[in-house]
Write a protein that holds these residues in place. Structure first.
Motif, PDB file in Angstrom:
ATOM      1  N   LEU A 144      43.817  27.205  67.864  1.00 47.58           N
ATOM      2  CA  LEU A 144      44.713  26.047  67.858  1.00 47.58           C
ATOM      3  C   LEU A 144      44.697  25.356  69.226  1.00 47.58           C
ATOM      4  N   ARG A 145      44.705  26.167  70.259  1.00 49.16           N
ATOM      5  CA  ARG A 145      44.694  25.656  71.638  1.00 49.16           C
ATOM      6  C   ARG A 145      43.414  24.846  71.895  1.00 49.16           C
ATOM      7  N   GLU A 146      42.312  25.385  71.380  1.00 44.95           N
ATOM      8  CA  GLU A 146      41.018  24.708  71.567  1.00 44.95           C
ATOM      9  C   GLU A 146      41.045  23.334  70.876  1.00 44.95           C
ATOM     10  N   ALA A 147      41.595  23.305  69.639  1.00 44.29           N
ATOM     11  CA  ALA A 147      41.716  22.022  68.938  1.00 44.29           C
ATOM     12  C   ALA A 147      42.626  21.087  69.735  1.00 44.29           C
ATOM     13  N   GLY A 148      43.705  21.639  70.287  1.00 43.33           N
ATOM     14  CA  GLY A 148      44.636  20.847  71.092  1.00 43.33           C
ATOM     15  C   GLY A 148      43.957  20.226  72.298  1.00 43.33           C
ATOM     16  N   ARG A 149      43.061  21.004  72.923  1.00 39.31           N
ATOM     17  CA  ARG A 149      42.338  20.496  74.105  1.00 39.31           C
ATOM     18  C   ARG A 149      41.466  19.306  73.726  1.00 39.31           C
ATOM     19  N   VAL A 150      40.734  19.481  72.644  1.00 41.35           N
ATOM     20  CA  VAL A 150      39.827  18.407  72.196  1.00 41.35           C
ATOM     21  C   VAL A 150      40.636  17.145  71.848  1.00 41.35           C
TER      22      VAL A 150
END
Ligand SMILES: CSC[C@@H](O)[C@@H](O)C(=O)COP(=O)(O)O
Ligand SMILES: [Zn+2]
Length: 464
Positions: free
Chosen positions: A261-267
């Motif tokens: 989820l964090r990775e998607a948030g970063r993108v």
């Protein structure tokens, strides 16, 4: 034909005329049966009849000692003008119940209706009726269906007497109260545009029946419209409507690792910052999403009401295929437009969906409400279409605050890729903004930037 749009609901409430049954059949055959029998029924020493008789006298402005023939004439005038008078409905109900019992009349249900009602009933979805025809006539109508006795499928019966007028939102509130259901998880099916509006005003889910040959066919409905019940897929709600309070992914739903989820948030934060710099996400406008699980569908979507120029990797909320929060531990509201994001991801297979309030998209939607036609531009290659000799149409749908409505409108204009022609990975929402999507976040960004350029060109080149 497009697949049915799922609607999450605990209960389905159906209108009858024009929805489950042909309006002509009810108004024609049953009215004809009732007309000659009115005088005789009015003479009965039956409390229900006498109370209704007294009401007709008041409603029709007759003198207090009017004869049965005079009262029957007044009732026939109401029937001729199809006025939904409560005492008329009561008296008709008495006559019809006896007609059904005697086998002199039968009811009508469209063939697509009984299998759907049975399926919903078997799956534990509660079914109720809300019709301007009296409860007294509703029950025999269901008991005497040509497809068999359907009355056992219906849990509750509502008419204008026990619920109130069908165009009044308060009536729908009363019904939800009586059923003990959450309005947001109560689905009303009707063919009447004003009933659609009233139920929507009461916070209900609504699907309109747009049946060929019925009185309201082709009307402008404020809810998704379908031609028959086969196109309505009801998903039983297994959690309270307050998405913040309970899990909506349900037991056994896959856990999405926090890091995913964090990775998607970063993108998404990086993309949002870029689009904000372009001036496409002013104030708190716009929202972005990325798929983090496919089956069942789960997306990371930007939280609602944030300034999209300042997002961090934590500013996303997990949502399900209906765009509702899917993380019970997260009290934040997902984007108000999550439902359309999830729908686009489901229908197109996109992994990222971006929504911005680009000015040229709004202008183009205003100039070409039927769709923006574009041809002979090199930039078309950036969305997979040829630069020459083919016209690409960027579809336009009307704006609406209910994402279920927008999802249905999307289905009306979206053309999936065929062998020879790729999809158009973008949509304009009139008076609002635009969406673009792609198989990766980078592809979605390219599509968004290119379509925005094409729309900017179309607006600028107008009249050249
Ligand atoms: C000026 S913001 C208007 C909003 O209603 C909406 O259209 C929007 O794009 C942002 O909504 P959000 O809920 O923050 O994702
Ligand atoms: Zn918006």
């Amino acid at each position: 034909m497009t697949a049915p749009t799922p609607v999450t609901a605990d209960a389905v409430v159906v209108d009858l005329e024009g929805t489950t049954s042909a309006a002509g059949f009810i108004l024609g055959d049953l009215y004809d049966y009732a007309r000659p029998r009115l005088d005789a029924v009015l003479g009965r020493a039956d409390d229900v009849v006498q109370q209704a008789r007294a009401q007709v006298i008041v409603e029709a402005g007759l003198h207090a000692d009017a004869s049965d023939a005079e009262v029957a004439d007044a009732l026939r005038r109401l029937m001729d003008s199809d006025i939904k008078s409560t005492p008329l409905k009561t008296i008709q109900g008495v006559i019809w119940a006896e007609g059904f019992a005697a086998g002199e009349i039968t009811s009508h249900f469209f063939d697509d209706v009984p299998p759907r009602l049975r399926d919903w009933h078997e799956r534990g979805i509660r079914i109720a009726v809300y019709s301007s025809g009296s409860v007294a006539s509703q029950q025999p109508w269901f008991r005497n269906a040509p497809q068999g006795d359907l009355s056992g499928l219906v849990e509750a019966w509502f008419d204008t007497v026990n619920a109130g007028p069908k165009k009044d939102p308060a009536s729908y509130a009363r019904i939800a109260d009586a059923l003990g259901t959450d309005p947001g998880r109560t689905l009303f099916l009707t063919d009447h545009p004003e009933e659609v509006d009233a139920a929507l005003d009461a916070g209900w889910r609504v699907v309109a029946l747009d049946r060929a040959g019925e009185p309201w066919a082709g009307a402008d409905f404020s809810a998704p419209a379908v031609p028959h019940f086969d196109r309505i897929e009801v998903v039983l709600a297994d959690a309270p409507a307050d998405a913040d309070a309970a899990p909506t992914a349900g037991a056994g739903a896959p856990l999405v690792p926090a890091e995913r989820l964090r990775e998607a948030g970063r993108v998404l934060a990086a993309e949002a910052s870029r689009f904000a710099d372009f001036g496409w996400m002013r104030g708190t406008a716009g929202n972005l999403s990325a798929v983090v699980h496919r089956d069942p569908l789960l997306l990371a979507v930007t939280a609602s009401g944030l300034d999209k120029s300042e997002l961090t990797e934590r500013d996303v909320v997990l949502v399900d295929a209906a765009g509702r929060s899917a993380d019970p531990a997260d009290a934040r509201k997902p984007s108000a437009e999550s439902g359309l994001h999830a729908h686009i991801a489901a229908r197109t297979g996109a992994e990222a969906v971006f929504h911005v309030h680009a000015l040229d998209a709004v202008l183009a939607g205003q100039l070409w409400p039927q769709g923006v036609e574009i041809r002979d531009l090199e930039m078309l290659k950036g969305i997979g279409h040829p630069a020459h000799d083919a016209t690409v149409r960027i579809p336009v749908i009307a704006n609406h605050q209910d994402m279920a409505v927008e999802a249905a409108r999307f289905d009306e204009v979206y053309a999936p890729a065929t062998d020879g022609t790729p999809e158009v990975p973008a949509l304009i929402v009139a008076g609002h903004g635009m969406y673009a999507w792609g198989r990766t976040a980078t592809a979605a960004r390219h599509h968004l930037e290119i379509v925005e350029w094409l729309l900017r060109h179309a607006v600028a080149a107008r009249g050249l």
